[in-house]
Design a protein around this motif. Structure first.
Motif, PDB file in Angstrom:
ATOM      1  N   GLY A 346     -16.333  23.526  72.241  1.00 19.65           N
ATOM      2  CA  GLY A 346     -17.075  23.935  71.032  1.00 19.65           C
ATOM      3  C   GLY A 346     -17.457  22.773  70.126  1.00 19.65           C
ATOM      4  N   LEU A 347     -17.454  21.564  70.681  1.00 21.94           N
ATOM      5  CA  LEU A 347     -17.708  20.383  69.828  1.00 21.94           C
ATOM      6  C   LEU A 347     -19.144  19.865  69.916  1.00 21.94           C
ATOM      7  CD1 LEU A 347     -14.390  18.341  70.297  1.00 21.94           C
ATOM      8  CD2 LEU A 347     -15.138  19.600  68.266  1.00 21.94           C
ATOM      9  N   ASN A 348     -20.041  20.666  70.502  1.00 22.05           N
ATOM     10  CA  ASN A 348     -21.421  20.168  70.624  1.00 22.05           C
ATOM     11  C   ASN A 348     -22.133  19.993  69.289  1.00 22.05           C
ATOM     12  OD1 ASN A 348     -21.593  19.500  73.251  1.00 22.05           O
ATOM     13  ND2 ASN A 348     -22.774  21.283  73.930  1.00 22.05           N
ATOM     14  N   PHE A 349     -21.559  20.577  68.236  1.00 16.66           N
ATOM     15  CA  PHE A 349     -22.173  20.322  66.918  1.00 16.66           C
ATOM     16  C   PHE A 349     -22.055  18.843  66.529  1.00 16.66           C
ATOM     17  CE2 PHE A 349     -17.776  21.097  65.912  1.00 16.66           C
ATOM     18  CZ  PHE A 349     -17.495  20.377  64.764  1.00 16.66           C
ATOM     19  N   LEU A 350     -21.220  18.118  67.279  1.00 14.53           N
ATOM     20  CA  LEU A 350     -21.079  16.671  67.018  1.00 14.53           C
ATOM     21  C   LEU A 350     -21.913  15.815  67.969  1.00 14.53           C
ATOM     22  CD1 LEU A 350     -17.200  16.469  66.542  1.00 14.53           C
ATOM     23  CD2 LEU A 350     -18.948  16.535  64.762  1.00 14.53           C
ATOM     24  N   SER A 351     -22.563  16.450  68.921  1.00 14.59           N
ATOM     25  CA  SER A 351     -23.324  15.673  69.913  1.00 14.59           C
ATOM     26  C   SER A 351     -24.406  14.835  69.227  1.00 14.59           C
ATOM     27  CB  SER A 351     -24.004  16.600  70.925  1.00 14.59           C
ATOM     28  OG  SER A 351     -23.031  17.350  71.584  1.00 14.59           O
ATOM     29  N   GLY A 352     -24.592  13.658  69.764  1.00 16.18           N
ATOM     30  CA  GLY A 352     -25.620  12.784  69.207  1.00 16.18           C
ATOM     31  C   GLY A 352     -25.162  12.085  67.936  1.00 16.18           C
ATOM     32  N   GLN A 353     -23.917  12.250  67.622  1.00 19.23           N
ATOM     33  CA  GLN A 353     -23.366  11.664  66.405  1.00 19.23           C
ATOM     34  C   GLN A 353     -22.526  10.428  66.744  1.00 19.23           C
ATOM     35  OE1 GLN A 353     -24.117  11.743  63.255  1.00 19.23           O
ATOM     36  NE2 GLN A 353     -23.693  13.937  62.997  1.00 19.23           N
ATOM     37  N   ASN A 354     -22.441   9.509  65.837  1.00 20.87           N
ATOM     38  CA  ASN A 354     -21.502   8.411  66.017  1.00 20.87           C
ATOM     39  C   ASN A 354     -20.136   8.827  65.480  1.00 20.87           C
ATOM     40  OD1 ASN A 354     -23.092   6.460  67.260  1.00 20.87           O
ATOM     41  ND2 ASN A 354     -23.990   5.845  65.308  1.00 20.87           N
ATOM     42  N   MET A 355     -19.073   8.314  66.101  1.00 17.55           N
ATOM     43  CA  MET A 355     -17.725   8.683  65.666  1.00 17.55           C
ATOM     44  C   MET A 355     -17.465   8.239  64.228  1.00 17.55           C
ATOM     45  SD  MET A 355     -14.513   8.497  68.128  1.00 17.55           S
ATOM     46  CE  MET A 355     -12.867   8.932  67.618  1.00 17.55           C
ATOM     47  N   SER A 356     -18.120   7.142  63.822  1.00 23.29           N
ATOM     48  CA  SER A 356     -17.925   6.670  62.442  1.00 23.29           C
ATOM     49  C   SER A 356     -18.372   7.732  61.428  1.00 23.29           C
ATOM     50  CB  SER A 356     -18.705   5.375  62.207  1.00 23.29           C
ATOM     51  OG  SER A 356     -20.084   5.604  62.375  1.00 23.29           O
ATOM     52  N   VAL A 357     -19.349   8.549  61.818  1.00 23.27           N
ATOM     53  CA  VAL A 357     -19.813   9.592  60.900  1.00 23.27           C
ATOM     54  C   VAL A 357     -18.726  10.673  60.765  1.00 23.27           C
ATOM     55  CG1 VAL A 357     -21.570  11.376  60.545  1.00 23.27           C
ATOM     56  CG2 VAL A 357     -22.225   9.141  61.458  1.00 23.27           C
ATOM     57  N   VAL A 358     -18.096  11.008  61.883  1.00 24.80           N
ATOM     58  CA  VAL A 358     -17.003  11.995  61.840  1.00 24.80           C
ATOM     59  C   VAL A 358     -15.879  11.452  60.947  1.00 24.80           C
ATOM     60  CG1 VAL A 358     -15.438  13.414  63.232  1.00 24.80           C
ATOM     61  CG2 VAL A 358     -17.621  12.653  64.206  1.00 24.80           C
ATOM     62  N   ASN A 359     -15.578  10.169  61.137  1.00 27.69           N
ATOM     63  CA  ASN A 359     -14.521   9.531  60.327  1.00 27.69           C
ATOM     64  C   ASN A 359     -14.887   9.586  58.840  1.00 27.69           C
ATOM     65  OD1 ASN A 359     -11.999   8.262  60.364  1.00 27.69           O
ATOM     66  ND2 ASN A 359     -12.850   6.202  60.524  1.00 27.69           N
ATOM     67  N   GLU A 360     -16.152   9.342  58.542  1.00 25.83           N
ATOM     68  CA  GLU A 360     -16.586   9.355  57.140  1.00 25.83           C
ATOM     69  C   GLU A 360     -16.460  10.754  56.533  1.00 25.83           C
ATOM     70  OE1 GLU A 360     -20.693   8.528  56.411  1.00 25.83           O
ATOM     71  OE2 GLU A 360     -20.321   8.038  54.308  1.00 25.83           O
ATOM     72  N   LYS A 361     -16.809  11.765  57.338  1.00 28.85           N
ATOM     73  CA  LYS A 361     -16.701  13.142  56.810  1.00 28.85           C
ATOM     74  C   LYS A 361     -15.232  13.508  56.600  1.00 28.85           C
ATOM     75  CE  LYS A 361     -21.137  13.558  57.009  1.00 28.85           C
ATOM     76  NZ  LYS A 361     -21.811  12.771  55.982  1.00 28.85           N
ATOM     77  N   ALA A 362     -14.363  12.968  57.462  1.00 35.81           N
ATOM     78  CA  ALA A 362     -12.923  13.202  57.271  1.00 35.81           C
ATOM     79  C   ALA A 362     -12.483  12.585  55.940  1.00 35.81           C
ATOM     80  CB  ALA A 362     -12.130  12.609  58.422  1.00 35.81           C
ATOM     81  N   PHE A 363     -12.988  11.393  55.661  1.00 36.68           N
ATOM     82  CA  PHE A 363     -12.676  10.697  54.408  1.00 36.68           C
ATOM     83  C   PHE A 363     -13.167  11.517  53.210  1.00 36.68           C
ATOM     84  CE2 PHE A 363     -14.963   7.400  51.616  1.00 36.68           C
ATOM     85  CZ  PHE A 363     -13.922   7.279  50.712  1.00 36.68           C
ATOM     86  N   THR A 366     -11.246  14.722  52.804  1.00 33.26           N
ATOM     87  CA  THR A 366      -9.894  14.474  52.289  1.00 33.26           C
ATOM     88  C   THR A 366      -9.934  14.186  50.790  1.00 33.26           C
ATOM     89  OG1 THR A 366      -9.301  13.576  54.438  1.00 33.26           O
ATOM     90  CG2 THR A 366      -7.806  13.078  52.629  1.00 33.26           C
ATOM     91  N   LEU A 367     -10.943  13.412  50.382  1.00 35.68           N
ATOM     92  CA  LEU A 367     -11.094  13.130  48.941  1.00 35.68           C
ATOM     93  C   LEU A 367     -11.194  14.440  48.157  1.00 35.68           C
ATOM     94  CD1 LEU A 367     -13.714  10.269  48.521  1.00 35.68           C
ATOM     95  CD2 LEU A 367     -11.365  10.301  47.679  1.00 35.68           C
ATOM     96  N   LEU A 368     -12.009  15.358  48.685  1.00 36.69           N
ATOM     97  CA  LEU A 368     -12.190  16.639  47.988  1.00 36.69           C
ATOM     98  C   LEU A 368     -10.920  17.476  48.045  1.00 36.69           C
ATOM     99  CD1 LEU A 368     -15.819  17.436  49.168  1.00 36.69           C
ATOM    100  CD2 LEU A 368     -15.095  16.892  46.836  1.00 36.69           C
ATOM    101  N   ALA A 369     -10.194  17.375  49.163  1.00 43.53           N
ATOM    102  CA  ALA A 369      -8.956  18.160  49.284  1.00 43.53           C
ATOM    103  C   ALA A 369      -7.869  17.634  48.348  1.00 43.53           C
ATOM    104  CB  ALA A 369      -8.468  18.120  50.734  1.00 43.53           C
ATOM    105  N   HIS A 370      -7.754  16.302  48.263  1.00 43.88           N
ATOM    106  CA  HIS A 370      -6.622  15.720  47.530  1.00 43.88           C
ATOM    107  C   HIS A 370      -6.851  15.613  46.024  1.00 43.88           C
ATOM    108  CE1 HIS A 370      -4.694  13.571  51.271  1.00 43.88           C
ATOM    109  NE2 HIS A 370      -4.775  14.874  51.389  1.00 43.88           N
ATOM    110  N   THR A 371      -8.113  15.642  45.597  1.00 41.40           N
ATOM    111  CA  THR A 371      -8.383  15.465  44.157  1.00 41.40           C
ATOM    112  C   THR A 371      -8.874  16.787  43.557  1.00 41.40           C
ATOM    113  OG1 THR A 371     -10.690  14.827  44.535  1.00 41.40           O
ATOM    114  CG2 THR A 371      -9.073  13.045  44.554  1.00 41.40           C
ATOM    115  N   PRO A 372      -8.815  16.921  42.247  1.00 43.63           N
ATOM    116  CA  PRO A 372      -9.245  18.177  41.616  1.00 43.63           C
ATOM    117  C   PRO A 372     -10.720  18.507  41.881  1.00 43.63           C
ATOM    118  CG  PRO A 372      -8.032  16.809  40.065  1.00 43.63           C
ATOM    119  CD  PRO A 372      -8.258  15.963  41.285  1.00 43.63           C
TER     120      PRO A 372
END
Ligand code: PA5
Length: 452
Positions: A346-363, A366-372
Motif C-alpha cells: 500500500g505504499l504506492n502513494f510514495l512512488s516517484g518520491q525521494n526518501m528525503s521527502v518522506v524524512n522531511e514529512k516525518a520531521f 513530529t514538529l506538529l505532534a510535539h509542539t502545541p
C-alpha cells in the motif's frame, strides 16, 4: 550563515520581549569570552583556532595521515572523552555509521576507537580485528595519564612492537601535551611522531586540533574545508548581538527555556550518521555546564528511529524536555522510491518520491505532534537549527557554533565551562579500590562503605 535558527515552534514559550531582556546578559557573557575575563580564561585557545591554528602542525597532520593511509589497512585510535568523541563524531557524520564496512571501497583504512572504556569484551573485540593485518595506532591523551587510554595503549604498544620491531615507531602517533605527562615522556623516549594539544585548549574543545584532525584526515575527509567552515563561523559569530549572531541567539533561547523549567535539552537529528555528533554535543555541554547544581541535562535522539522508543515520553511524559533539531535541508545522497506493480504494502502513494521527502514529512509531522502548534497535546518547545547539508564546511561551522554557544551558556549560568572537577571522584575511588599505592587509607574506608 550556514546555521539558521527557526523559532516558529517556540510560540507560547519564548517571547520577543524576553529575548530583548536577556540580550544584555548574553552580550556580557560574549564580552567576557572575547576579553578573556571570564572563569577558565586560560582555556580559550579554541576561540580563535580556526584562524590562528598552527599551520606547520596542520601540514604535518596531512603528511602523517597520508603515511598511515598508505601503509595501514586499519587504524586504532585510543582516547576517551574529548580525546576521541570529536574525531568519531566527524568521521561518522561524513563517512556514515557503516564507514568501516565501506572503507575499502572508498580507498580508506578502517578506523576503530578503543581506550574509551574498561570493558574487557570490547577490548577483545578490537584486538580480534588486527590479526594478520597492517595497522597503525594513534594514542590521544592531553594529560597523558588517563587510565582507560593508558591501559589500552599498554596493550597496543606491545602488539605493535611485537609485530613491527624497530619499525613500531613508524606506526605509533601520540597526540598529547607539549611537555607534561607519561605519554609525552614515553613518546620522546621511543621516538614516536607527536602532535601537540595546546595548553589553552581543553579536551572537549579540541576537535579542530590534531586530536580530531589526524583521525579525520586518515579517513579521507577534507580537513581544509572543515577548518574553513569553522573559520566562517568564527567570523559570523563575532558580534555580541542576538539578531546577527545565531550562536548567541541559541544560547539565549536555551537559557530562557531552562529558566522556565525545561531542564533537559534533547538534540535531535533525522540523519543516522549524526549519532556520534549527538554524543560529542552531550559531552561538550554536560561537562561544561553541569556543575554547582546547575545546567541543562543534555540528551539526544535520532528520529524517526527514536520516535519508536522515546517519542511517547516526549509527546506525553513529564514536561521537562525541549528539543533542538539539527535539520539538514538538502542531501547529496538521496534514494528514489520506485512504483511497485502489486502495491501489496500500500505504499504506492510514495512512488516517484525521494526518501528525503518522506524524512522531511516525518520531521514536520513530529514538529506538529510535539509542539502545541499541531493541537495534539504536544507541549515540547522546539528550536530548529537549519543547516544546508551535512558536508565538511557545514560540519566545521556547526562544531564551532556548538562550542561557542556552550561557552556563552556556561558564563550565563555563572559556571566555569572549561573545567570538569566532578570527573575526578570516580577516578579517586577506582584507584583506591584497585589498591593503587598512596590510596591505602581510602581503600579501607571505601571497602567498609561497600560493606566488604
Ligand atoms: O573534555 C575533557 O577535558 C575530558 O573529557 C578529557 O578529554 C578526557 O577526560 C580525556 O582526558 P585526556 O585527554 O587527558 O586523556
Amino acid at each position: 550563515m550556514a546555521v539558521k535558527i527557526n523559532t516558529a515552534f517556540l510560540d507560547g514559550y519564548v517571547r520577543e520581549d524576553e529575548l530583548k531582556t536577556i540580550a544584555p546578559q548574553v552580550a556580557l557573557a560574549h564580552d567576557a569570552l572575547h576579553s578573556g575575563t571570564g572563569a577558565g580564561n586560560d582555556f580559550l585557545g579554541w576561540l580563535n583556532l580556526p584562524r590562528d591554528y598552527y599551520k606547520a602542525e596542520f601540514a604535518r597532520i596531512k603528511t602523517a595521515a597520508a603515511k598511515i593511509r598508505s601503509n595501514s589497512e586499519l587504524v586504532i585510535v585510543l582516547g576517551i572523552g574529548g580525546s576521541y568523541l570529536g574525531a568519531r563524531a566527524v568521521i561518522e557524520a561524513l563517512n556514515g555509521t557503516l564507514y568501516n564496512s565501506t572503507a575499502k571501497k572508498r580507498g580508506n583504512p578502517e578506523l576503530y576507537f578503543a581506550g574509551s572504556s574498561l570493558s574487557p569484551s570490547y577490548m577483545n573485540e578490537v584486538l580480534s580485528l588486527i590479526d594478520g593485518r597492517d595497522y597503525s595506532v594513534i594514542v590521544v591523551s592531553k594529560s597523558g595519564t588517563t587510565t582507560e587510554t593508558a591501559l589500552a595503549f599498554r596493550v597496543f604498544k606491545k602488539l605493535v612492537e611485537d609485530k613491527y620491531g624497530d619499525a613500531a615507531k613508524e606506526r605509533i602517533f601520540a597526540i598529547t601535551d607539549k611537555a607534561r605527562g607519561t605519554l609525552k615522556a614515553l613518546a620522546d623516549k621511543q621516538g614516536y611522531e607527536t602532535f601537540v594539544i595546546a595548553d589553552d585548549v581543553g579536551g572537549r574543545y579540541s576537535v579542530l586540533t590534531a586530536v580530531g584532525l589526524l583521525p579525520i584526515a586518515v579517513c579521507g575527509i577534507d580537513i581544509d574545508a572543515l577548518m574553513k567552515g569553522a573559520a566562517q563561523a568564527m567570523t559570523d559569530f563575532a558580534q555580541p548581538d542576538l539578531e546577527s549572531n545565531a550562536c548567541n541567539k541559541y544560547a539565549a533561547l536555551r537559557s530562557l527555556l531552562l529558566r522556565k523549567g525545561f531542564a533537559v535539552e534533547m538534540l535531535i537529528s533525522y540523519e543516522n550518521s549524526f549519532m556520534m555528533m549527538n554524543e560529542w554535543f552531550k559531552q561538550l555541554y554536560g561537562e561544561s555546564e553541569g556543575k554547582d547544581g546547575k545546567g541543562l541535562f543534555p540528551a539526544s535522539a535520532i528520529f524517526s528511529t527514536d520516535l519508536h522508543s522515546l517519542g511517547q515520553f516526549v509527546q506525553d511524559g513529564s514536561n521537562i524536555i525541549f528539543e533542538t533539531v539539527v535539520w539538514f535541508k538538502n542531501t547529496d545522497c538521496d534514494f528514489f522510491l520506485e512504483n511497485d506493480a502489486d502495491n501489496a504494502d500500500g505504499l504506492n502513494f510514495l512512488s516517484g518520491q525521494n526518501m528525503s521527502v518522506v524524512n522531511e514529512k516525518a520531521f514536520l509531522g513530529t514538529l506538529l505532534a510535539h509542539t502545541p502548534k499541531g493541537g495534539d497535546g504536544g507541549k515540547t518547545p522546539n528550536i530548529i537549527l537549519e543547516v544546508d547539508k551535512l558536508a565538511e564546511f557545514e560540519l566545521g561551522y556547526l562544531l564551532y557554533f556548538f562550542e561557542k554557544a556552550c561557552a556563552i551558556s556556561g558564563y550565563m549560568l555563572g559556571v566555569n565551562p572549561f573545567d570538569q572537577p566532578g570527573v575526578e571522584s570516580y577516578k579517586k575511588n577506582m584507584f583506591a579500590l584497585l589498591g593503587k599505592p598512596g590510596f591505602e587509607v581510602q581503600k579501607a574506608e571505601l571497602e567498609a562503605k561497600l560493606g566488604g
